[in-house]
Design a protein around this motif. Structure first.
Motif, PDB file in Angstrom:
ATOM      1  N   ILE A  25       0.879  -1.165   0.000  1.00  0.00           N
ATOM      2  CA  ILE A  25       0.000   0.000   0.000  1.00  0.00           C
ATOM      3  C   ILE A  25       0.916   1.214   0.000  1.00  0.00           C
ATOM      4  O   ILE A  25       1.538   1.550   1.009  1.00  0.00           O
ATOM      5  N   GLU A  26       1.034   1.830  -1.163  1.00  0.00           N
ATOM      6  CA  GLU A  26       1.987   2.913  -1.373  1.00  0.00           C
ATOM      7  C   GLU A  26       1.301   4.246  -1.625  1.00  0.00           C
ATOM      8  O   GLU A  26       1.962   5.293  -1.599  1.00  0.00           O
ATOM      9  N   GLN A  27      -0.005   4.208  -1.845  1.00  0.00           N
ATOM     10  CA  GLN A  27      -0.760   5.422  -2.128  1.00  0.00           C
ATOM     11  C   GLN A  27      -2.029   5.438  -1.301  1.00  0.00           C
ATOM     12  O   GLN A  27      -2.696   4.415  -1.147  1.00  0.00           O
ATOM     13  N   GLY A  31       6.293  -2.291   7.716  1.00  0.00           N
ATOM     14  CA  GLY A  31       5.879  -0.911   7.891  1.00  0.00           C
ATOM     15  C   GLY A  31       5.299  -0.734   9.284  1.00  0.00           C
ATOM     16  O   GLY A  31       5.181  -1.692  10.049  1.00  0.00           O
ATOM     17  N   GLU A  32       4.958   0.490   9.616  1.00  0.00           N
ATOM     18  CA  GLU A  32       4.575   0.783  10.995  1.00  0.00           C
ATOM     19  C   GLU A  32       3.071   0.897  11.204  1.00  0.00           C
ATOM     20  O   GLU A  32       2.511   0.251  12.095  1.00  0.00           O
ATOM     21  N   LEU A  33       2.411   1.702  10.387  1.00  0.00           N
ATOM     22  CA  LEU A  33       1.024   2.039  10.699  1.00  0.00           C
ATOM     23  C   LEU A  33       0.246   2.335   9.427  1.00  0.00           C
ATOM     24  O   LEU A  33       0.734   3.017   8.522  1.00  0.00           O
ATOM     25  N   MET A  84       1.154  -6.308  12.615  1.00  0.00           N
ATOM     26  CA  MET A  84       0.840  -7.620  13.191  1.00  0.00           C
ATOM     27  C   MET A  84      -0.403  -7.615  14.072  1.00  0.00           C
ATOM     28  O   MET A  84      -0.530  -8.427  14.984  1.00  0.00           O
ATOM     29  N   ARG A  85      -1.334  -6.712  13.794  1.00  0.00           N
ATOM     30  CA  ARG A  85      -2.622  -6.707  14.488  1.00  0.00           C
ATOM     31  C   ARG A  85      -3.733  -6.824  13.437  1.00  0.00           C
ATOM     32  O   ARG A  85      -4.155  -5.814  12.866  1.00  0.00           O
ATOM     33  N   PRO A  86      -4.207  -8.041  13.158  1.00  0.00           N
ATOM     34  CA  PRO A  86      -5.206  -8.232  12.098  1.00  0.00           C
ATOM     35  C   PRO A  86      -6.475  -7.428  12.358  1.00  0.00           C
ATOM     36  O   PRO A  86      -6.944  -7.324  13.500  1.00  0.00           O
ATOM     37  N   LEU A  87      -7.018  -6.867  11.292  1.00  0.00           N
ATOM     38  CA  LEU A  87      -8.282  -6.130  11.369  1.00  0.00           C
ATOM     39  C   LEU A  87      -9.249  -6.729  10.363  1.00  0.00           C
ATOM     40  O   LEU A  87      -8.962  -6.794   9.164  1.00  0.00           O
ATOM     41  N   LYS A  88     -10.421  -7.161  10.849  1.00  0.00           N
ATOM     42  CA  LYS A  88     -11.446  -7.731   9.981  1.00  0.00           C
ATOM     43  C   LYS A  88     -12.555  -6.712   9.772  1.00  0.00           C
ATOM     44  O   LYS A  88     -12.976  -6.039  10.722  1.00  0.00           O
ATOM     45  N   LEU A 117      -1.542   6.853   4.969  1.00  0.00           N
ATOM     46  CA  LEU A 117      -0.229   6.296   5.287  1.00  0.00           C
ATOM     47  C   LEU A 117       0.565   7.294   6.122  1.00  0.00           C
ATOM     48  O   LEU A 117       1.490   7.946   5.615  1.00  0.00           O
ATOM     49  N   PRO A 118       0.270   7.429   7.426  1.00  0.00           N
ATOM     50  CA  PRO A 118       0.923   8.446   8.246  1.00  0.00           C
ATOM     51  C   PRO A 118       2.412   8.223   8.454  1.00  0.00           C
ATOM     52  O   PRO A 118       3.154   9.176   8.741  1.00  0.00           O
ATOM     53  N   THR A 119       2.889   6.976   8.328  1.00  0.00           N
ATOM     54  CA  THR A 119       4.312   6.693   8.540  1.00  0.00           C
ATOM     55  C   THR A 119       4.976   6.113   7.302  1.00  0.00           C
ATOM     56  O   THR A 119       6.084   5.575   7.376  1.00  0.00           O
ATOM     57  N   GLY A 120       4.324   6.204   6.149  1.00  0.00           N
ATOM     58  CA  GLY A 120       4.904   5.701   4.911  1.00  0.00           C
ATOM     59  C   GLY A 120       4.291   4.390   4.452  1.00  0.00           C
ATOM     60  O   GLY A 120       3.325   3.892   5.030  1.00  0.00           O
ATOM     61  N   ASP A 121       4.871   3.829   3.395  1.00  0.00           N
ATOM     62  CA  ASP A 121       4.347   2.620   2.764  1.00  0.00           C
ATOM     63  C   ASP A 121       4.261   1.462   3.753  1.00  0.00           C
ATOM     64  O   ASP A 121       5.060   1.360   4.692  1.00  0.00           O
TER      65      ASP A 121
END
Length: 201
Positions: free
Chosen positions: A60-62, A81-83, A98-102, A113-117
């Motif tokens: 996810i780059e954009q 990546g971070e967030l 590493m925190r799955p979101l359904k 993308l607050p901290t980048g890709d």
């Protein structure tokens, strides 16, 4: 569990690098596997555009809107990546590594993308046919992680081996091993494994 196709046989290792990289609206994507799940919990690969479950890894780059998946559920896990920030039906969700979101594929979703890709593991399941669950486990050399029927193990960090019968094979980062009931493969090492479980609704 026994499967009907060699590519989905118990203990098979699917190498992400062997999957064709293609563009999507926000970056690039590689498909791990896609198919159906029958009443006996047997995995079948998709033979055409129809599938009830799909695993993929996508960058996810954009920022921007995600394409809706009407009638499907999605589980997204940041694996590098971070967030990632997702706006889901107007509510902002911070998705940490590493925190799955359904969430529902019917939802209106926007990404920031607050901290980048970031790189994400995506599990998409047809709501009427398959339920999907993702949990992150920390690997240990002292305690093997078994993978049972209709389960996949995706190595997201570290070094690991797959143990089955008398064999031991290396599992590379972002590769996937297919579970099974008979002689279920075990994963041992140091790092983190995403265990993807499919079930009937």
């Amino acid at each position: 569990m026994t499967t009907t196709n060699g590519s989905l046989t118990t203990g098979t290792i699917l190498h992400l690098a062997d999957s064709e990289k293609r563009k999507w609206a926000h970056g690039e994507i590689r498909e791990i596997a896609a198919g159906t799940l029958d009443a006996e919990m047997m995995l079948h690969p998709s033979t055409d555009a129809h599938w009830d479950w799909r695993l993929s890894v996508a960058s996810i780059e954009q920022a921007g809107e995600f394409t809706p998946y009407e009638g499907f559920d999605r589980t997204l896990t940041v694996i590098a990546g971070e967030l990632l920030e997702l706006g889901i039906d107007g509510t902002t969700q911070a998705v940490e590594a590493m925190r799955p979101l359904k969430f529902s594929g019917n939802s209106a979703v926007t990404a920031a993308l607050p901290t980048g890709d970031v790189l994400a593991l995506n599990v998409i399941t047809r709501s009427s046919a398959v339920r999907g669950n993702v949990r992150i486990v920390e690997l240990s050399k002292k305690r093997e992680q078994h993978l049972f029927g209709a389960q996949f193990g995706v190595l997201i960090q570290g070094k690991a081996v797959v143990l089955q019968e008398d064999s031991e094979r290396a599992l590379e980062v972002r590769d996937t091993v297919i579970g099974g009931e008979d002689d279920s493969p075990r994963v041992s090492g140091r790092g983190f494994l995403a265990v993807v479980s499919l079930d009937l609704p």
